[in-house]
Design an enzyme around this catalytic site. Structure first.
Site, PDB file in Angstrom:
ATOM      1  N   GLU A   1       0.816  -1.226   0.000  1.00  0.00           N
ATOM      2  CA  GLU A   1       0.000   0.000   0.000  1.00  0.00           C
ATOM      3  C   GLU A   1       0.850   1.278   0.000  1.00  0.00           C
ATOM      4  O   GLU A   1       0.658   2.173   0.814  1.00  0.00           O
ATOM      5  CB  GLU A   1      -0.995  -0.044   1.171  1.00  0.00           C
ATOM      6  CG  GLU A   1      -1.905  -1.264   1.053  1.00  0.00           C
ATOM      7  CD  GLU A   1      -2.842  -1.493   2.248  1.00  0.00           C
ATOM      8  OE1 GLU A   1      -2.873  -0.661   3.165  1.00  0.00           O
ATOM      9  OE2 GLU A   1      -3.540  -2.514   2.232  1.00  0.00           O
TER      10      GLU A   1
ATOM     11  N   ASN B   1       2.226  -4.524  -3.543  1.00  0.00           N
ATOM     12  CA  ASN B   1       0.855  -4.988  -3.338  1.00  0.00           C
ATOM     13  C   ASN B   1      -0.010  -3.804  -2.911  1.00  0.00           C
ATOM     14  O   ASN B   1       0.431  -2.969  -2.121  1.00  0.00           O
ATOM     15  CB  ASN B   1       0.892  -6.047  -2.211  1.00  0.00           C
ATOM     16  CG  ASN B   1      -0.413  -6.760  -1.994  1.00  0.00           C
ATOM     17  OD1 ASN B   1      -0.982  -7.305  -2.944  1.00  0.00           O
ATOM     18  ND2 ASN B   1      -0.901  -6.779  -0.756  1.00  0.00           N
TER      19      ASN B   1
ATOM     20  N   HIS C   1     -10.055  -6.352  -2.890  1.00  0.00           N
ATOM     21  CA  HIS C   1     -11.144  -6.190  -1.904  1.00  0.00           C
ATOM     22  C   HIS C   1     -12.285  -5.455  -2.605  1.00  0.00           C
ATOM     23  O   HIS C   1     -12.265  -4.234  -2.731  1.00  0.00           O
ATOM     24  CB  HIS C   1     -10.662  -5.370  -0.703  1.00  0.00           C
ATOM     25  CG  HIS C   1      -9.655  -6.067   0.136  1.00  0.00           C
ATOM     26  ND1 HIS C   1      -9.967  -7.176   0.896  1.00  0.00           N
ATOM     27  CD2 HIS C   1      -8.334  -5.840   0.333  1.00  0.00           C
ATOM     28  CE1 HIS C   1      -8.878  -7.592   1.539  1.00  0.00           C
ATOM     29  NE2 HIS C   1      -7.874  -6.799   1.205  1.00  0.00           N
TER      30      HIS C   1
ATOM     31  N   GLU D   1      -5.748 -10.719  -2.090  1.00  0.00           N
ATOM     32  CA  GLU D   1      -6.602 -10.566  -0.895  1.00  0.00           C
ATOM     33  C   GLU D   1      -8.075 -10.463  -1.290  1.00  0.00           C
ATOM     34  O   GLU D   1      -8.810  -9.611  -0.775  1.00  0.00           O
ATOM     35  CB  GLU D   1      -6.211  -9.302  -0.118  1.00  0.00           C
ATOM     36  CG  GLU D   1      -4.740  -9.211   0.246  1.00  0.00           C
ATOM     37  CD  GLU D   1      -4.391  -8.007   1.128  1.00  0.00           C
ATOM     38  OE1 GLU D   1      -5.301  -7.330   1.647  1.00  0.00           O
ATOM     39  OE2 GLU D   1      -3.184  -7.748   1.293  1.00  0.00           O
TER      40      GLU D   1
ATOM     41  N   ASP E   1     -11.908 -10.482  -1.630  1.00  0.00           N
ATOM     42  CA  ASP E   1     -13.205 -10.725  -0.992  1.00  0.00           C
ATOM     43  C   ASP E   1     -14.210  -9.742  -1.600  1.00  0.00           C
ATOM     44  O   ASP E   1     -13.818  -8.775  -2.246  1.00  0.00           O
ATOM     45  CB  ASP E   1     -13.163 -10.657   0.544  1.00  0.00           C
ATOM     46  CG  ASP E   1     -12.500  -9.431   1.127  1.00  0.00           C
ATOM     47  OD1 ASP E   1     -12.389  -8.400   0.421  1.00  0.00           O
ATOM     48  OD2 ASP E   1     -12.089  -9.482   2.302  1.00  0.00           O
TER      49      ASP E   1
HETATM   50  O1  9MR Z   1      -7.296  -8.839   7.860  1.00  0.00           O
HETATM   51  C1  9MR Z   1      -6.372  -8.065   8.589  1.00  0.00           C
HETATM   52  C2  9MR Z   1      -6.971  -7.687   9.926  1.00  0.00           C
HETATM   53  O2  9MR Z   1      -7.130  -8.836  10.736  1.00  0.00           O
HETATM   54  C3  9MR Z   1      -6.100  -6.655  10.623  1.00  0.00           C
HETATM   55  O3  9MR Z   1      -6.738  -6.211  11.790  1.00  0.00           O
HETATM   56  C4  9MR Z   1      -5.842  -5.497   9.670  1.00  0.00           C
HETATM   57  C5  9MR Z   1      -4.982  -4.435  10.311  1.00  0.00           C
HETATM   58  O4  9MR Z   1      -4.860  -3.326   9.504  1.00  0.00           O
HETATM   59  O5  9MR Z   1      -5.225  -5.965   8.494  1.00  0.00           O
HETATM   60  C6  9MR Z   1      -6.041  -6.832   7.780  1.00  0.00           C
HETATM   61  O6  9MR Z   1      -5.400  -7.218   6.584  1.00  0.00           O
HETATM   62  C7  9MR Z   1      -5.118  -6.187   5.640  1.00  0.00           C
HETATM   63  C8  9MR Z   1      -3.885  -6.584   4.871  1.00  0.00           C
HETATM   64  O7  9MR Z   1      -2.838  -6.855   5.743  1.00  0.00           O
HETATM   65  C9  9MR Z   1      -3.492  -5.503   3.883  1.00  0.00           C
HETATM   66  N1  9MR Z   1      -4.589  -5.158   3.018  1.00  0.00           N
HETATM   67  C10 9MR Z   1      -5.859  -4.869   3.663  1.00  0.00           C
HETATM   68  C11 9MR Z   1      -6.240  -6.013   4.610  1.00  0.00           C
HETATM   69  C12 9MR Z   1      -7.611  -5.764   5.220  1.00  0.00           C
HETATM   70  O8  9MR Z   1      -7.571  -4.608   6.014  1.00  0.00           O
END
Ligand code: 9MR
Length: 361
Positions: free
Chosen positions: A168, A211, A247, A276, A278
């Site tokens: 990001e 990513n 997402h 990722e 969904d």
């Molecule tokens: O799914 C992850 C969640 O359990 C955490 O709390 C969160 C913290 O920011 O991160 C989520 O995963 C993220 C991923 O690492 C990067 N892209 C977005 C995902 C969803 O927020």
């Protein structure tokens, strides 16, 4: 023999007897068996099928654990490889949960997608506080980042197929720029190139990815990545892949041109992957939303299968029992392919059907 027909193009559903039929063409030459685990269908289509893994669920829920094993050929740590989790106290690495995931994946014959080395989120507080107070200056931060990358990539050397080296990195909107993170502020605009080089030194065989989210279609942000990739390639920086998080949210336009988007990275010689995926919507669901979800998952999967070097299609959780979505988006949910009782939803069936068709020849 009666075989059920599915109204998706010329796809034929294999009935219980194994007979295959098609309403217009009679029997088709290459029967496809659709109702198989995603990883089996993925192997035939030459694409890894991955999921994010929640280590608490893996430890406590045997149905979850079994499903990770049977349906997926790749895993990504949902949280346990992030910096705050790995090094909560400066200099003291907590490898336990990440090592468990790696061991489980190796027992299951699964690839491991490493997530993530540098991200502005989920950083340890000793680091963010130290930088904010000035206790950690630019020279020291550079050393810390280099050490972190070396230590983590070195620890998993030979075991992690690919790393999300920077996650990001760009801002949103119509004119994306590199986010103003502590890494950009203290290591400079070329911090991504530095990170890629350090990661490559630590494990020359690992594929190195960038990513991000909201880059699934051709837009200003995905174009910023495309331009960055060209620049890095021209500078011979070891960049091997681009990850598209995927997402999706039914209230926004479907990234219908996802294939066109991936194809331009493919032409640069990069691997691509959905990392990722969904598809969320506002609850309650209905048949219209269900259909929208089937289509959304499939647009991304088809884009991957159409792209020769698209190596992986990973979902960010596979059951609604454990998904980050309801906790982050009020009123939304049901974003994964299996319901909270691990029953396949139409979205799962859609993935099976698309995988069964394989890659276009
Ligand atoms: O799914 C992850 C969640 O359990 C955490 O709390 C969160 C913290 O920011 O991160 C989520 O995963 C993220 C991923 O690492 C990067 N892209 C977005 C995902 C969803 O927020």
């Amino acid at each position: 023999m009666a075989a059920a027909l599915v109204a998706v193009g010329a796809l034929a559903w294999v009935g219980p007897s194994g007979a295959v039929a098609d309403s217009r063409h009679g029997s088709i030459p290459r029967p496809v068996t659709v109702d198989q685990p995603l990883r089996v269908l993925g192997a035939k289509a030459d694409v890894l099928i991955g999921t994010a893994v929640d280590m608490n669920a893996l430890a406590t829920d045997t149905t979850y654990r079994e499903r990770v094993r049977t349906d997926f050929s790749a895993v990504t740590a949902e949280n346990v490889m992030k910096w705050a989790e790995l090094e909560p106290t400066r200099g003291q690495y907590n490898w336990g949960p990440a090592d468990q995931l790696v061991a489980e994946a190796r027992r299951n014959g699964q690839q491991i997608h490493g997530h993530t080395l540098l991200w502005h989120s989920q950083l340890p507080t000793w680091l963010t506080d130290g930088v904010a107070s000035g206790d950690i200056d630019s020279a020291e931060l550079t050393e810390i980042v280099r050490n972190h990358i070396r230590t983590v990539v070195g620890h998993f050397k030979g075991k992690v197929r690919a790393w999300d080296v920077v996650n990001e990195a760009f801002t949103d909107g119509s004119a994306p720029v590199l986010r103003d993170t502590i890494f950009k502020q203290h290591l400079g605009d070329d911090y991504i190139a530095k990170a890629l080089r350090w990661a490559h030194e630590a494990d020359p065989r690992a594929k190195l990815f960038l990513n991000d989210y909201a880059i699934d279609n051709v837009n200003a942000k995905s174009t910023a990545y495309f331009e960055l990739a060209k620049t890095l390639k021209a500078q011979r920086v070891p960049l091997h892949g681009q990850g598209f998080q995927g997402h999706l949210d039914l209230q926004y336009p479907l990234p219908i041109d996802a294939h066109e988007n991936l194809a331009r990275f493919d032409r640069l010689g990069l691997e691509t992957a959905f990392t990722e995926v969904d598809v969320r919507y506002f609850l309650p669901g209905d048949t219209y939303k269900t259909a929208g979800q089937v289509g959304s998952f499939n647009v991304l999967l088809q884009a991957c299968l159409l792209t020769p070097k698209c190596v992986m299609f990973t979902v960010w959780g596979f059951t609604d029992k454990y998904s980050w979505v309801p906790g982050f988006f009020e009123g939304q949910g049901e974003a994964t392919p299996l319901d909270a009782n691990f029953q396949p939803k139409p979205a799962y069936r859609g993935l099976q059907q698309t995988l069964a068709l394989g890659r276009p020849r």
